[in-house]
Design a protein around this motif. Structure first.
Motif, PDB file in Angstrom:
ATOM      1  N   ALA A  27      23.608  33.885  37.301  1.00 47.68           N
ATOM      2  CA  ALA A  27      24.183  33.145  36.181  1.00 47.68           C
ATOM      3  C   ALA A  27      24.634  34.092  35.071  1.00 47.68           C
ATOM      4  CB  ALA A  27      23.161  32.142  35.645  1.00 47.68           C
ATOM      5  N   LYS A  30      27.924  35.485  35.902  1.00 50.07           N
ATOM      6  CA  LYS A  30      28.980  34.519  35.598  1.00 50.07           C
ATOM      7  C   LYS A  30      29.333  34.563  34.117  1.00 50.07           C
ATOM      8  CE  LYS A  30      31.614  30.846  35.637  1.00 50.07           C
ATOM      9  NZ  LYS A  30      33.062  30.998  35.971  1.00 50.07           N
ATOM     10  N   THR A  79      25.302  27.503  38.376  1.00 51.43           N
ATOM     11  CA  THR A  79      25.242  28.750  39.137  1.00 51.43           C
ATOM     12  C   THR A  79      23.811  29.077  39.523  1.00 51.43           C
ATOM     13  OG1 THR A  79      27.218  29.634  38.045  1.00 51.43           O
ATOM     14  CG2 THR A  79      25.725  31.230  39.074  1.00 51.43           C
ATOM     15  N   TYR A  83      22.691  29.187  43.583  1.00 51.81           N
ATOM     16  CA  TYR A  83      22.558  30.539  44.138  1.00 51.81           C
ATOM     17  C   TYR A  83      21.415  30.577  45.154  1.00 51.81           C
ATOM     18  CZ  TYR A  83      22.387  35.617  44.379  1.00 51.81           C
ATOM     19  OH  TYR A  83      22.411  36.922  44.827  1.00 51.81           O
TER      20      TYR A  83
END
Length: 227
Positions: A27, A30, A79, A83
């Protein structure tokens, strides 16, 4: 007839911080892609100190970036939850699970979102050792420990009595309540040698009947319980 050993999953078979930190890293990557700022060092520092709540919001505030709650929810949390990192069981688990499999019937009862828990089990590569693997939410979206339902499901599925069964976990808030009240045995495993950040270690609640510090101690303890 074999006795039944039921395991919790997170922080019992593997260190849950493996999963958490890998998902936070994904994350944070991202976020870095979108804002060119790395929030992972702050998240890692707070997590390592036992602070687990609102880490995305706090990290973003720390680095001084303006960011909407929608972005946090739809991008970062999404995210994190999607994942699927590589995971490794505790060394002690890997050393002893084959021998435990030969001696006992084995099962897992774990709480949490079904897709996430199933993905963890797949990543750990441990399904082959267990006769039953149950995510409590499979019995209903509102079913979770300390409800009797997951325990009774596994016992009935394998035709085992309470007195011939033990639950091994790490969370005093929910893991040992039903085993203790139903005639099962209960073990709290504190594998601090392999995990210095036991996420549920500070939980208050009902203590297990037995404690052990490692899988080596667990093997001996199981023999004494079922002798």
């Amino acid at each position: 007839m074999k006795k039944l050993v039921i395991f919790d999953l997170d922080d019992t078979i593997y260190a849950e911080q493996q999963y958490n930190l890998a998902c936070y890293r994904a994350a944070a990557d991202k976020f870095h892609e979108d804002f060119k700022v790395d929030i992972y060092p702050y998240i890692f520092q707070e997590f390592s100190q036992g602070n687990y709540r609102d880490l995305f919001s706090l990290a973003i505030q720390e680095v001084g970036v303006e960011c909407s709650e929608d972005y946090i929810r739809n991008e970062l949390v999404s995210t994190y939850r999607s994942y699927q990192p590589e995971l490794t069981p505790y060394d002690g688990f890997e050393r002893h699970i084959s021998n435990l499999r030969d001696k006992y019937a084995l099962a897992i009862i774990t709480d949490g979102p079904l897709d996430i828990q199933k993905a963890k089990i797949k990543a750990l590569g441990i399904s082959k050792y267990f006769d039953v693997i149950l995510c409590s939410s499979e019995l209903g979206s509102d079913v979770r420990k300390p409800s009797a339902q997951p325990y009774e499901y596994v016992l009935n599925k394998l035709g085992m009595s309470h007195k011939d069964s033990v639950y091994i976990g790490d969370n005093k808030k929910k893991d040992f309540v039903y085993p203790n009240s139903s005639g099962m045995h209960s073990i709290h495993i504190l594998n601090k040698v392999e995990n210095d950040n036991l996420i549920y270690g500070r939980q208050e609640g009902e203590s297990a009947q037995h404690y052990c510090e490692s899988y080596e101690e667990l093997v001996v303890l199981l023999e004494s319980i079922f002798e």
